[in-house]
Design a protein around this motif. Structure first.
Motif, PDB file in Angstrom:
ATOM      1  N   PHE A  63       0.825  -1.207   0.000  1.00  0.00           N
ATOM      2  CA  PHE A  63       0.000   0.000   0.000  1.00  0.00           C
ATOM      3  C   PHE A  63       0.862   1.260   0.000  1.00  0.00           C
ATOM      4  N   ALA A  64       1.943   1.243   0.779  1.00  0.00           N
ATOM      5  CA  ALA A  64       2.832   2.403   0.813  1.00  0.00           C
ATOM      6  C   ALA A  64       3.492   2.627  -0.540  1.00  0.00           C
ATOM      7  N   THR A  65       3.912   1.543  -1.201  1.00  0.00           N
ATOM      8  CA  THR A  65       4.572   1.671  -2.503  1.00  0.00           C
ATOM      9  C   THR A  65       3.603   2.169  -3.562  1.00  0.00           C
ATOM     10  N   ILE A  66       2.410   1.606  -3.591  1.00  0.00           N
ATOM     11  CA  ILE A  66       1.406   2.043  -4.577  1.00  0.00           C
ATOM     12  C   ILE A  66       1.069   3.516  -4.368  1.00  0.00           C
ATOM     13  N   ALA A  67       0.916   3.920  -3.115  1.00  0.00           N
ATOM     14  CA  ALA A  67       0.650   5.333  -2.833  1.00  0.00           C
ATOM     15  C   ALA A  67       1.792   6.199  -3.341  1.00  0.00           C
ATOM     16  N   LYS A 142      14.712  16.411  -1.771  1.00  0.00           N
ATOM     17  CA  LYS A 142      13.406  15.782  -1.705  1.00  0.00           C
ATOM     18  C   LYS A 142      13.488  14.393  -1.084  1.00  0.00           C
ATOM     19  N   GLY A 143      12.412  14.007  -0.394  1.00  0.00           N
ATOM     20  CA  GLY A 143      12.366  12.691   0.220  1.00  0.00           C
ATOM     21  C   GLY A 143      10.957  12.145   0.251  1.00  0.00           C
ATOM     22  N   LEU A 144      10.856  10.863   0.546  1.00  0.00           N
ATOM     23  CA  LEU A 144       9.565  10.193   0.671  1.00  0.00           C
ATOM     24  C   LEU A 144       9.425   9.633   2.081  1.00  0.00           C
ATOM     25  N   LEU A 145       8.328   9.977   2.725  1.00  0.00           N
ATOM     26  CA  LEU A 145       7.961   9.365   3.995  1.00  0.00           C
ATOM     27  C   LEU A 145       6.821   8.393   3.733  1.00  0.00           C
ATOM     28  N   LEU A 146       7.069   7.111   3.956  1.00  0.00           N
ATOM     29  CA  LEU A 146       6.062   6.076   3.777  1.00  0.00           C
ATOM     30  C   LEU A 146       5.682   5.512   5.134  1.00  0.00           C
ATOM     31  N   VAL A 147       4.409   5.230   5.321  1.00  0.00           N
ATOM     32  CA  VAL A 147       3.923   4.667   6.575  1.00  0.00           C
ATOM     33  C   VAL A 147       2.903   3.580   6.275  1.00  0.00           C
ATOM     34  N   ALA A 172       1.926   7.663   1.553  1.00  0.00           N
ATOM     35  CA  ALA A 172       3.194   8.259   1.146  1.00  0.00           C
ATOM     36  C   ALA A 172       3.061   9.774   1.165  1.00  0.00           C
ATOM     37  N   ALA A 173       4.051  10.421   1.745  1.00  0.00           N
ATOM     38  CA  ALA A 173       4.133  11.882   1.727  1.00  0.00           C
ATOM     39  C   ALA A 173       5.405  12.285   0.999  1.00  0.00           C
ATOM     40  N   ALA A 174       5.253  13.164   0.022  1.00  0.00           N
ATOM     41  CA  ALA A 174       6.401  13.741  -0.672  1.00  0.00           C
ATOM     42  C   ALA A 174       6.822  14.991   0.095  1.00  0.00           C
ATOM     43  N   VAL A 175       8.030  14.955   0.648  1.00  0.00           N
ATOM     44  CA  VAL A 175       8.497  16.027   1.535  1.00  0.00           C
ATOM     45  C   VAL A 175       9.751  16.654   0.926  1.00  0.00           C
ATOM     46  N   GLU A 176       9.823  17.989   0.965  1.00  0.00           N
ATOM     47  CA  GLU A 176      10.986  18.663   0.403  1.00  0.00           C
ATOM     48  C   GLU A 176      11.378  19.867   1.245  1.00  0.00           C
TER      49      GLU A 176
END
Length: 338
Positions: A63-67, A142-147, A172-176
């Motif tokens: 689910f985290a990867t698909i998001a 840039k980074g990805l936070l997955l939960v 997934a949150a796209a954080v920069e």
């Protein structure tokens, strides 16, 4: 006494996506197992009517990867731009190495990147934001936070009443790092009460329901009040509150203790239940139509639970790239045999 709190001035959530299983279990179906009256009372108190539960072979990482895949396409980020990937979960695919490394491979992110897991549950999204925000504020980019949490549970039988609380999903949150985007945060942990919510190596879990309720009404509520005072955040500075979706009774109790109007809470428990570290982003995505009435919403996000741990992140979030919840039955083939 020292307090873990802080402010970052350069962290933006560029976009947010959540994914859940297509498989849905209706809690009213357990009337025969627990008794009709008890079942109805359980649903009335918790507010949890349905839950999305992993299909065979599915796991939190799916689910985290698909998001993340959907989100990267939507915001136009390329895999080679990602410097950091953090996966917050209590249910990794592997004992070692970190499941974040599997996800890196799935997303095609090249090797100049730091990838690792964080073992955290109900407060996982706010903790994850603090970690990724602190790291990106130093290295930039840039980074990805997955939960997420989730594990295939076999048939739809009920083991205990607690089973009717929990659903599966990931986000997934796209954080920069971008100047001019403030993020306020704090975090508390009380390891003396680790047995309040825990799971042994055998897989047998336990939860002190009354202890969790008192913890939420006392420490969590007090932290919300103190946070607003400490950082001089007025009620009119908060567009919405997004709490971990423990259950309705707890959320209403916190709202009452903190003098917050119920319609200022973004909730998702009715349809998705308690989805652990994914419950805050799932609640945001489940209310995307409400949020996108404004370009920017100021959110106070509060995670609390297993640990015991509790903390807050307050920040503005641009709503353009908040995606509606994705339902999927897909399972990545790289887990076969793991």
């Amino acid at each position: 006494m020292a307090v873990y709190e802080g402010k970052l001035n350069n962290i933006r959530i560029r976009g947010l996506a959540s994914a859940v299983p297509k498989r849905v279990i209706d809690n009213i179906e357990f009337s025969a197992a627990m008794g009709k009256k008890k079942n109805k009372r359980q649903i009335m108190l918790t507010g949890i009517e349905r839950r999305h539960i992993c299909g065979e072979g599915q796991a939190a990482s799916d689910f985290a990867t698909i998001a993340a895949e959907k989100l990267l396409v939507k915001i136009g980020w390329m895999p080679e731009e990602i410097k950091l990937l953090i996966f917050v979960t209590q249910q990794p695919d592997l004992a070692r190495p970190s499941t974040a490394m599997l996800i890196q491979n799935r997303l095609g992110i090249p090797n100049p990147c730091s990838c690792f897991d964080v073992n955290m549950g109900c407060s996982g999204f706010t903790v994850g934001l603090q970690i990724i925000g602190s790291m990106l504020s130093v290295i930039g980019g840039k980074g990805l936070l997955l939960v997420g949490d989730g594990r295939f549970a076999g048939d739809d039988s009920m083991i205990s009443r607690d089973d009717l609380l929990f659903g599966d999903g990931g986000a997934a949150a796209a954080v920069e790092a971008v100047q001019g985007y403030p993020m306020l945060f704090n975090q508390y942990t009380d390891g003396r009460r680790f047995e309040t919510i825990m799971c042994r190596r055998s897989g047998i879990g336990q939860m002190d329901g009354n202890g969790v309720l008192l913890f939420a009404l006392n420490e969590v509520s007090e932290n919300v009040r103190n946070f607003r005072t400490r950082f001089n955040v007025a009620e009119e500075d908060i567009d919405f509150y997004v709490y971990h979706q423990a259950q309705q009774m707890i959320l209403k109790g916190i709202a009452s203790e903190t003098s917050v109007q119920w319609d200022k809470l973004l909730n998702s428990y009715q349809e998705y239940g308690n989805t652990s570290s994914a419950s805050v982003p799932i609640s945001i995505c489940a209310n995307v139509e409400t949020l996108q009435q404004k370009k920017v919403q100021r959110l106070l996000m509060c995670g609390f639970g297993i640990g015991l741990s509790w903390g807050i992140v307050y920040m503005p979030i641009e709503t353009e790239f908040i995606l509606p919840i994705i339902e999927t039955d897909y399972c990545y083939p790289d887990k076969a045999g793991l």
